[in-house]
Design an enzyme around this catalytic site. Structure first.
Site, PDB file in Angstrom:
ATOM      1  N   ARG A 169       0.838  -1.203   0.000  1.00 48.44           N
ATOM      2  CA  ARG A 169       0.000   0.000   0.000  1.00 48.44           C
ATOM      3  C   ARG A 169       0.878   1.259   0.000  1.00 48.44           C
ATOM      4  O   ARG A 169       0.536   2.258  -0.637  1.00 48.44           O
ATOM      5  CB  ARG A 169      -0.947  -0.018   1.199  1.00 48.44           C
ATOM      6  CG  ARG A 169      -2.074   0.994   1.068  1.00 48.44           C
ATOM      7  CD  ARG A 169      -3.145   0.777   2.112  1.00 48.44           C
ATOM      8  NE  ARG A 169      -2.622   0.907   3.458  1.00 48.44           N
ATOM      9  CZ  ARG A 169      -3.290   0.597   4.568  1.00 48.44           C
ATOM     10  NH1 ARG A 169      -4.537   0.145   4.468  1.00 48.44           N
ATOM     11  NH2 ARG A 169      -2.764   0.738   5.753  1.00 48.44           N
ATOM     12  N   LYS A 228      -2.697   6.450   1.479  1.00 50.14           N
ATOM     13  CA  LYS A 228      -2.510   6.947   2.853  1.00 50.14           C
ATOM     14  C   LYS A 228      -1.625   8.197   2.822  1.00 50.14           C
ATOM     15  O   LYS A 228      -0.498   8.213   3.337  1.00 50.14           O
ATOM     16  CB  LYS A 228      -1.917   5.829   3.713  1.00 50.14           C
ATOM     17  CG  LYS A 228      -2.515   5.803   5.113  1.00 50.14           C
ATOM     18  CD  LYS A 228      -2.265   4.483   5.786  1.00 50.14           C
ATOM     19  CE  LYS A 228      -2.332   4.607   7.284  1.00 50.14           C
ATOM     20  NZ  LYS A 228      -3.555   5.175   7.819  1.00 50.14           N
ATOM     21  N   GLU A 280     -16.098   6.174   4.735  1.00 55.41           N
ATOM     22  CA  GLU A 280     -15.385   5.636   5.902  1.00 55.41           C
ATOM     23  C   GLU A 280     -15.302   6.719   6.958  1.00 55.41           C
ATOM     24  O   GLU A 280     -15.954   7.760   6.837  1.00 55.41           O
ATOM     25  CB  GLU A 280     -14.012   5.120   5.486  1.00 55.41           C
ATOM     26  CG  GLU A 280     -13.115   6.160   4.855  1.00 55.41           C
ATOM     27  CD  GLU A 280     -11.722   5.629   4.526  1.00 55.41           C
ATOM     28  OE1 GLU A 280     -11.240   4.736   5.222  1.00 55.41           O
ATOM     29  OE2 GLU A 280     -11.115   6.137   3.580  1.00 55.41           O
TER      30      GLU A 280
END
Ligand code: PLP
Ligand code: COI
Length: 340
Positions: A81, A183, A219
């Site tokens: 990621r 992220k 989210e």
């Protein structure tokens, strides 16, 4: 032997540990990478990270298992990621094998800070990468640092695994075709105003809806949603602008392959949330934090699981996931990496 900390009463905060890892990118290549005791970073005032927020991070944990081993949970997925985050931010890729080696080294060097089995605390590991050379025109930096430190933590939400209350946010977190799926530090910078406002109004977190239509559940600021239907199916929201949570992907696998449940990963309309039996937030920091109530502009969705305990399905998922992480339940192939 673990150092003497009050493990049972740790919050989710920073405690400096003795060693961290650093590698530097210059002239088109990464340095070998090494552990250092120095927690300070010296940067030019014009560094890419300071001027244009060119930075991404990761979060994973190390655990002491029932039989006394120290392990990490699926660090390969954090490495992958971070590669995706770096690619989207024009940051040079930090190789996966080096990332895993850094995790092993940082945890091993700080092993007396890994909380003991059964203490309720874990070692949170924070890898991050940022543009370190000067940029004044809007463009990627030429030089970068990859770093990783660790800190022992307790539960992300005060009260541990007691249900929390959240509210539907009036602010958006991520635009369609933006950076919600990686992220990037910038995603968190823009959530700070909304989280301070939520806390002031007595809520633990924000539920973000899709920015384009405000009809679908996305989210929270730091976790994915997991819902349980009244007939016991697990439902998780699908969207291109949410972070692909490693915890959520692991829970879906556990639900389907270990617990024999039906799992649906699909767009979830906010409208249907009132019909679910249970709701939880899942993530490395959050583990699974049960949600008891969602406030939406004067209306409330109260889940039948209530405000005192985790719902029964959420509990089963929580027990199985933490059981795998702490070595009480056999892990699927490749999920656990032991630190020697
Ligand atoms: N969503 C956001 C915005 C997060 O910051 C996190 C934390 O990493 C998650 C979801 C959960 O992801 P993971 O389970 O990989 O920790
Ligand atoms: C994590 O769960 O690792 C995160 O990065 C969430 C963060 C908000 C602490």
């Amino acid at each position: 032997m673990a150092v003497n900390l009050d493990w049972g009463n740790l919050g989710f905060g920073y405690i400096k540990t003795p060693y961290r890892y650093v590698a530097r990118y210059k002239d088109g290549k990464w340095s070998e990478g090494e552990l250092t005791a120095d927690d300070k970073i010296v940067l030019t005032e014009c560094a890419g990270v300071l001027q244009y927020a060119q930075t991404a991070f990761e979060g994973l944990k190390a655990y002491t298992t029932k039989d006394g081993k120290i392990v990490t949970f699926r660090p390969d997925l954090n490495a992958e990621r971070m590669e995706q985050s770096a690619a989207r931010l024009e940051i040079p890729i930090f190789p996966k094998e080096k990332f895993l080696e850094a995790v092993d080294k940082v945890v091993a060097a700080n092993r007396e800070y890994v909380p003991p089995y059964g203490s309720g605390a874990t070692l949170y590991i924070r890898p991050f990468i940022f543009g370190s050379s000067a940029v004044i025109g809007v463009k990627p930096a030429q030089e970068y640092e990859f770093r990783m430190f660790c800190t022992p933590v307790g539960p992300y939400f005060k009260g541990g695994i007691k249900p929390i209350s959240i509210r539907v946010s009036d602010y958006d977190r991520a635009a369609p075709h933006g950076t919600g799926h990686i992220k990037a530090g910038l995603n968190y910078a823009m959530s700070l105003y909304a989280i301070v406002d939520a806390h002031e109004k007595g809520f633990d977190e924000n539920m973000y809806l899709d920015a384009a239509t405000r009809t679908y559940v996305e989210e929270t600021g730091g976790a994915n949603f997991i819902f349980v239907t009244k007939d016991g199916k697990v439902v998780t929201p699908k969207s291109d602008s949410i972070l692909p949570s490693i915890t959520r992907r692991s829970l879906c696998y556990v639900a389907e392959n270990i617990l024999g449940m039906t799992v649906e990963h699909r767009p979830v309309r906010f409208e249907e949330v009132k019909d679910f039996a249970e709701c939880g937030l899942c993530g490395t920091a959050a583990v699974i934090s049960p949600v008891g109530k969602i406030y939406d502009h004067g209306k409330e969705v109260c889940f039948p699981s209530g405000m005192t305990e985790m719902g029964p399905v959420t509990k089963k998922l929580y027990d199985t996931l933490t059981g795998i992480q702490m070595g009480r339940i056999p892990a699927p192939e490749g999920w656990i990496r032991e630190i020697k």
